[in-house]
Scaffold this active site. Structure first.
Site, short mmCIF file in Angstrom:
data_model
loop_
_atom_site.label_atom_id
_atom_site.label_comp_id
_atom_site.label_asym_id
_atom_site.label_seq_id
_atom_site.Cartn_x
_atom_site.Cartn_y
_atom_site.Cartn_z
N ASP A 12 0.85 -1.19 0.00
CA ASP A 12 0.00 0.00 0.00
C ASP A 12 0.88 1.25 0.00
O ASP A 12 1.79 1.37 0.82
CB ASP A 12 -0.89 -0.02 1.24
CG ASP A 12 -2.06 0.95 1.14
OD1 ASP A 12 -2.17 1.62 0.10
OD2 ASP A 12 -2.86 1.01 2.09
N ASP A 106 -3.96 2.57 -5.32
CA ASP A 106 -2.69 2.63 -4.59
C ASP A 106 -2.38 1.40 -3.76
O ASP A 106 -1.51 1.44 -2.89
CB ASP A 106 -2.66 3.88 -3.69
CG ASP A 106 -3.79 3.89 -2.67
OD1 ASP A 106 -4.66 3.00 -2.72
OD2 ASP A 106 -3.80 4.80 -1.81
N GLU A 107 -3.07 0.28 -3.99
CA GLU A 107 -2.74 -0.92 -3.23
C GLU A 107 -2.85 -2.18 -4.09
O GLU A 107 -3.66 -2.26 -5.00
CB GLU A 107 -3.61 -1.04 -1.98
CG GLU A 107 -5.09 -1.22 -2.23
CD GLU A 107 -5.88 -1.41 -0.96
OE1 GLU A 107 -5.35 -1.98 0.02
OE2 GLU A 107 -7.05 -0.99 -0.93
#
Length: 393
Positions: A12, A106-107
């Site tokens: 993350d 974003d992960e």
């Protein structure tokens, strides 16, 4: 295979939007930075850890964020820049791992199950983290554990700029002391209900019988109970298999009515964008398809900044149509597909349209939820359907 036999990495980005802004402007480092709409009617899309110390968090009204942290640096942000960095990170990881799932902008989840016999998974995860930092220039944290839920919770506990492995025998000691708010998917209303019962720690939650959890919270209660006990059988879904959504229209009679076809595209995009927002999804790729009267099928595709906004998608669809329709022959079909879908909160699409337009979309969605998907339609579409009935199926 037992759920405890897996080796799942959850990676993350740390305050992703803020990190991208810092990479462009180093003077922001260490400062309370807030990303989002600049007017008081906007919302916080992301904020630095320095701003979070003052109680600022994503989805908070900008007006409230200013009150909590008046000395913060407010940045409108660039969804195009964030999408570009997100693609770069995904491509870097895809080149190095066996199974990769892109869970959001974003992960990522990585399934390293079985690879530990060749090299240490922790060492490999550290090398991945180092590669992202060195080649992309952004900080990233990871958790390594027995399944997706536990790995995500590990990452959350060791952010920012952290890393940690929790092995099978360590799962319960790790989870038990945590607040139930740490369980992914446990919302505010469920937290309040459980808190009123005196359930505030995961250890307490694990002592509740499954049938009672079901009686209190239904199927969601069973899911929460399983997560509290470190149980998660959900697989890492390869990114290349991410689902797409699309629509197509076959005309009653073959046509060369370009204006009419663009209106049809507009109507299809409007419905697809509404579907995206309902599922809290964003798209980063749009494809327009046409089929000539001789059944020759041609497509044109383009990557775009992550969005779920009608106007952005409509403009790109029309642009692609102009590129793909190069033979002035009769057409029998036109279609559009949105792919590269990821989960995402709606506010991160604020950088495309104005906040006024974005608020308008939210109001229209409320009307559609109440009265049906066709309750709100563009006037241009309705008028065209009256005037150009011949090309609609």
């Amino acid at each position: 295979m037992d759920f405890g036999d897996k080796h799942i990495i959850h990676m993350d980005q740390d305050a992703f939007f803020v990190s991208v802004e810092i990479s462009k402007n180093s003077s922001l480092k260490g400062q309370p930075v807030i990303i989002g709409g600049l007017s008081d009617r906007g919302v916080v899309a992301s904020c630095s850890y320095e701003a979070r110390k003052y109680g600022v968090h994503s989805a908070m009204p900008i007006r409230m964020a200013r009150q909590l942290c008046p000395h913060a640096i407010f940045v409108k942000g660039s969804m195009e820049d964030y999408s570009k960095k997100s693609h770069e990170i995904t491509e870097l990881l895809q080149e190095r791992v066996p199974v990769l799932e892109k869970a959001s902008i974003d992960e990522h989840y990585i399934d390293m199950t079985g690879m530990d016999r060749f090299f240490g998974c922790m060492k490999f995860a550290q090398e991945l983290r180092s590669a992202v930092h060195q080649q992309i220039g952004l900080p990233i944290s990871f958790g390594l554990s027995i399944n997706k839920t536990v790995s995500k919770m590990v990452t959350n506990e060791y952010k920012p700029n952290g890393e940690k492995q929790i092995e099978k025998l360590e799962v319960k000691p790790f989870l038990d002391p945590l607040s139930i708010k740490k369980i992914p998917g446990l919302g505010d209303s469920t937290f309040i209900k459980l808190s009123e019962m005196g359930v505030r720690k995961i250890h307490t939650l694990t002592q509740i019988p499954q049938d009672l959890m079901f009686k209190i919270l239904g199927q969601n209660g069973l899911s929460i109970w399983q997560k509290a006990n470190g149980i998660d059988l959900s697989p890492v879904v390869p990114y290349r298999e991410q689902k797409s959504i699309g629509k197509q229209t076959t005309f009653d009679s073959d046509s060369m009515d370009v204006a009419g076809m663009k209106i049809i595209l507009t109507d299809m995009i409007t419905k697809l964008a509404f579907e995206l927002r309902q599922k809290q999804k964003l798209t980063a790729c749009i494809t327009v398809t046409i089929r000539y009267a001789n059944f020759e099928t041609v497509t044109q595709q383009a990557k775009i900044p992550y969005t779920s906004i009608d106007s952005t998608l409509i403009a790109k669809a029309k642009e692609l149509f102009d590129k793909v329709y190069i033979k002035r022959m009769l057409l029998r079909l036109v279609g559009v597909k949105l792919s590269h879908l990821v989960s995402g909160h709606e506010q991160i699409s604020l950088y495309g349209p104005s906040e006024k337009i974005y608020n308008l979309y939210q109001s229209m969605d409320k009307m559609r939820n109440r009265y049906g998907a066709d309750a709100v339609r563009l006037a241009t579409v309705l008028l065209a359907k009256e005037e150009k009935k011949s090309i609609y199926k």
